[in-house]
Design a protein around this motif. Sequence first.
Motif, PDB file in Angstrom:
ATOM      1  N   ASP A 295       0.890  -0.979   0.029  1.00 29.90           N
ATOM      2  CA  ASP A 295       0.162   0.037  -0.027  1.00 29.90           C
ATOM      3  C   ASP A 295       0.942   1.323  -0.018  1.00 29.90           C
ATOM      4  OD1 ASP A 295      -2.234  -1.673   0.219  1.00 29.90           O
ATOM      5  OD2 ASP A 295      -2.155  -1.616   2.314  1.00 29.90           O
TER       6      ASP A 295
ATOM      7  N   HIS B  37      -0.138   6.104   4.661  1.00 31.72           N
ATOM      8  CA  HIS B  37      -1.079   5.913   5.417  1.00 31.72           C
ATOM      9  C   HIS B  37      -1.617   7.016   6.728  1.00 31.72           C
ATOM     10  CE1 HIS B  37       0.568   1.905   4.397  1.00 31.72           C
ATOM     11  NE2 HIS B  37      -0.288   1.248   5.286  1.00 31.72           N
ATOM     12  N   TYR B  38      -2.879   7.150   6.553  1.00 30.88           N
ATOM     13  CA  TYR B  38      -3.586   7.609   7.732  1.00 30.88           C
ATOM     14  C   TYR B  38      -2.978   9.195   7.692  1.00 30.88           C
ATOM     15  CZ  TYR B  38      -4.132   3.040   8.636  1.00 30.88           C
ATOM     16  OH  TYR B  38      -4.430   1.573   8.625  1.00 30.88           O
TER      17      TYR B  38
ATOM     18  N   CYS C 137       4.278   1.123   3.095  1.00 26.44           N
ATOM     19  CA  CYS C 137       4.604  -0.118   3.981  1.00 26.44           C
ATOM     20  C   CYS C 137       5.628  -1.099   2.908  1.00 26.44           C
ATOM     21  CB  CYS C 137       3.368  -0.834   4.415  1.00 26.44           C
ATOM     22  SG  CYS C 137       2.145  -1.169   3.289  1.00 26.44           S
TER      23      CYS C 137
ATOM     24  N   SER D 133      -1.567  13.038   1.657  1.00 29.61           N
ATOM     25  CA  SER D 133      -1.388  11.826   1.200  1.00 29.61           C
ATOM     26  C   SER D 133      -1.141  11.665  -0.274  1.00 29.61           C
ATOM     27  CB  SER D 133      -2.191  10.990   1.815  1.00 29.61           C
ATOM     28  OG  SER D 133      -1.538   9.638   1.925  1.00 29.61           O
TER      29      SER D 133
ATOM     30  N   VAL E  43      -5.701   5.960   3.301  1.00 30.73           N
ATOM     31  CA  VAL E  43      -4.591   5.152   2.773  1.00 30.73           C
ATOM     32  C   VAL E  43      -4.558   4.971   1.485  1.00 30.73           C
ATOM     33  CG1 VAL E  43      -3.291   2.758   3.101  1.00 30.73           C
ATOM     34  CG2 VAL E  43      -4.792   3.683   4.820  1.00 30.73           C
TER      35      VAL E  43
END
Length: 271
Positions: free
Chosen positions: A183, A186-187, A224, A193, A263
């Motif tokens: 992915d 994130h967040y 990740c 993002s 995400v």
Amino acid sequence: MRAPAVSGRFYPGTRGELERTVRELLDAVGEAHPAPARAAMAPHAGYVYSGFTAACVFARVVVPPLVIILAPNHTGVCDAPGGVSLWEAGAFRTPLGDVAVDEPFATALLGATPLVAVDHAAHAAEHAVEVELPFLQLLCPGVRIVPLVLAHDAWPACRDLGLALAGLVGRWPEPVLLLASSDLNHYEPARVSTPKDRQALAALEELDGEELLARCRRARISMCGRAPAACVAAATRALGATRGMVVDYRHSGWVTGEHDAVVGYGGVIIS
């Protein structure tokens, strides 16, 4: 046998429902013209969030009999001294059946680099390999895998693993697909993002694994699977590829309607 860890949570837990869901996702891509590819990157979140992005990748790729899956280590469990955990034999089970691990390639990889070691503990609760499998099973019944979970993100190790994989893939007697499971950021709010995701994807399009890792550090991009993607970039460049192609991008806010903490998901094909 590696039992499913996230069946019924990240994807449907029954054979009929899972097969129907994956086929619907692939059908939603439309006319895709599958073609052979050296490598790809696909996301590994719940199918409701990232399934279409994954389908955009797999619908465009002719899945060969052997797929090497490089995934990040989300659990922190790692008994491999070099940080690369291999499940070397047997099979991974999903509601669609069992996916055999290719023992000859796994054995050859163990001999090719000290970074890789047999480590079942790192795989036991890790979802990033498992979530990719139903797509592979439907598109290539009888597909075999070599599952790797990476606990490091240093460029020298990523480069060396990529070169070891390239050496094996280049002389293997059948087509091999290298698949990075990742992915993106994130967040964070979507307005923050999305530009971060674009930076990461642009580096991967250039097959510049070193720059991808550097951008993730500089811009604090919480991708990740940055190490798996960097390894795949190094491997495919060594195999003669020059560029990747982004085939889909979206973030979780497209599904939830909430854009304050999203995400990102990107699909990339390297031919």
